[in-house]
Design an enzyme around this catalytic site. Structure first.
Site, short mmCIF file in Angstrom:
data_model
loop_
_atom_site.label_atom_id
_atom_site.label_comp_id
_atom_site.label_asym_id
_atom_site.label_seq_id
_atom_site.Cartn_x
_atom_site.Cartn_y
_atom_site.Cartn_z
CD GLU A 65 -86.50 -32.45 16.91
OE1 GLU A 65 -85.66 -31.84 16.82
OE2 GLU A 65 -86.80 -33.55 17.28
CG HIS A 134 -96.08 -33.64 21.37
ND1 HIS A 134 -96.12 -32.44 22.37
CD2 HIS A 134 -94.97 -33.69 22.31
CE1 HIS A 134 -95.31 -32.52 22.84
NE2 HIS A 134 -93.68 -33.32 22.93
#
Length: 336
Positions: A65, A134
């Site tokens: 990322e 998450h």
């Protein structure tokens, strides 16, 4: 809204249309992310882009990322308009140096000589049992960073119009999408339209209590409005849509009418967007308030995996209804 007929599509489809239209309009727009090309993205938001625009503009990235965000910053500095997709926005933690230390500051530090017109998109928040790493709702982190625009839509119509505006914005935009809303249907015009950044929307007019919310919180507020309406309690639901810059004027207009404020957010309570909204209303409209503002937020804890515990941590419609009743019923009972 456009006068051309609207179709009912999902938020994921609306976002996909926005990407298609902006990539067709501007050759400098390209998308980068994990599994976004052939797979079409984890939530199918980038479906069909590879076939139409090719691998030079629809780029499957490795699982890094930070590298994706860094590539976006660099491309934006030389005139492109990249859209970076994070599959799960929790992993934005790995991009923070690029987003907060670089994207947010280049325009200021260069005296306006350069800008960073990039969009960082990602699925955020909880409600489907994906546990603590998450399921976070981290928008407050970005609202705290000067130089960033932060957007969280609640409907397909707003999602499409706001994403198109975000791609054309010259400042870096963090565009966060509540994952439970990807499948939500809503009317979207067939013709092109835009939703301006920094403008709130009154989703339901009312006269008794102002409920300010965004993303999933808007739908909790609208359900709460239907629950309390038979009792004669009329909620006004303000969807801020853009968290930074905040449309304080629309919020204040509503609070000055109703005298009561409830703010709904799935973010953890401490240091939340809800806290910021309450502070600004108290600073600017103290004399209009007939009661202390109330925050309905997630609890200050990591999001549990177990469904029952997750539900206990997140704000629910019952919580909004209870907050509204606590404000209004003592007043009506006392004949105020």
């Amino acid at each position: 809204m456009s006068d051309r007929p609207a179709r009912e599509i999902t938020m994921a489809q609306a976002l996909n249309e926005a990407l298609h239209e902006e990539m067709a309009r501007e050759p400098g727009v390209f998308v980068v992310g994990e599994d976004i090309a052939q797979l079409g993205g984890l939530f199918q938001v980038t479906s069909g882009l590879l076939e139409r625009y090719g691998p030079q503009r629809v780029i499957d990235a490795p699982i890094s990322e930070a590298a994706q965000a860094g590539a976006g910053v660099g491309a934006a500095l030389v005139g492109c308009r990249p859209v970076i997709e994070l599959q799960i926005a929790d992993f934005v933690t790995l991009t923070m140096d690029q987003i907060v230390n670089h994207a947010a500051k280049w325009r200021y530090m260069s005296g306006g000589q350069v800008s960073v017109p990039m969009v960082l998109r990602g699925a955020i928040s909880s409600g489907i049992g994906m546990a603590a790493q998450h399921s976070q709702t981290l928008e407050a982190w970005f609202v705290h960073a000067p130089g960033l625009v932060v957007v969280m839509p609640s409907t397909p119509y707003d999602a499409k119009g706001l994403l198109k505006s975000a791609i054309r914005e010259d400042n870096p935009v963090v565009f966060l999408e509540k994952r439970l809303l990807y499948s939500r249907l809503g009317e979207v015009p067939a013709s092109e339209y835009m939703v301006p950044i920094g403008v709130a929307d009154v989703k339901r007019p009312g006269k008794d209590v102002t409920v300010v919310a965004y993303a999933q919180g808007v739908h909790l507020a609208l359900q709460a409005a239907r629950r309390v309406a038979p009792d004669g309690i009329d909620l006004e639901v303000v969807d801020i849509r853009t968290l930074r810059p905040l449309d304080l004027e629309t919020i204040l207009d509503s609070v000055q009418k109703t005298g009561h404020l409830v703010v709904v957010s799935e973010g953890a309570r401490t240091g939340s967007v809800a806290s910021e909204i309450v502070a600004r209303v108290v600073e600017s409209a103290w004399d209009s308030l007939r009661s202390a503002p109330v925050r309905v937020t997630a609890k200050d804890t990591p999001i549990p995996y177990a469904a029952a515990l997750e539900r206990a941590v997140l704000p629910q419609v019952d919580d909004v209804v209870a907050a509204v009743r606590a404000l209004v019923e003592p007043t009506t009972a006392g004949g105020d």
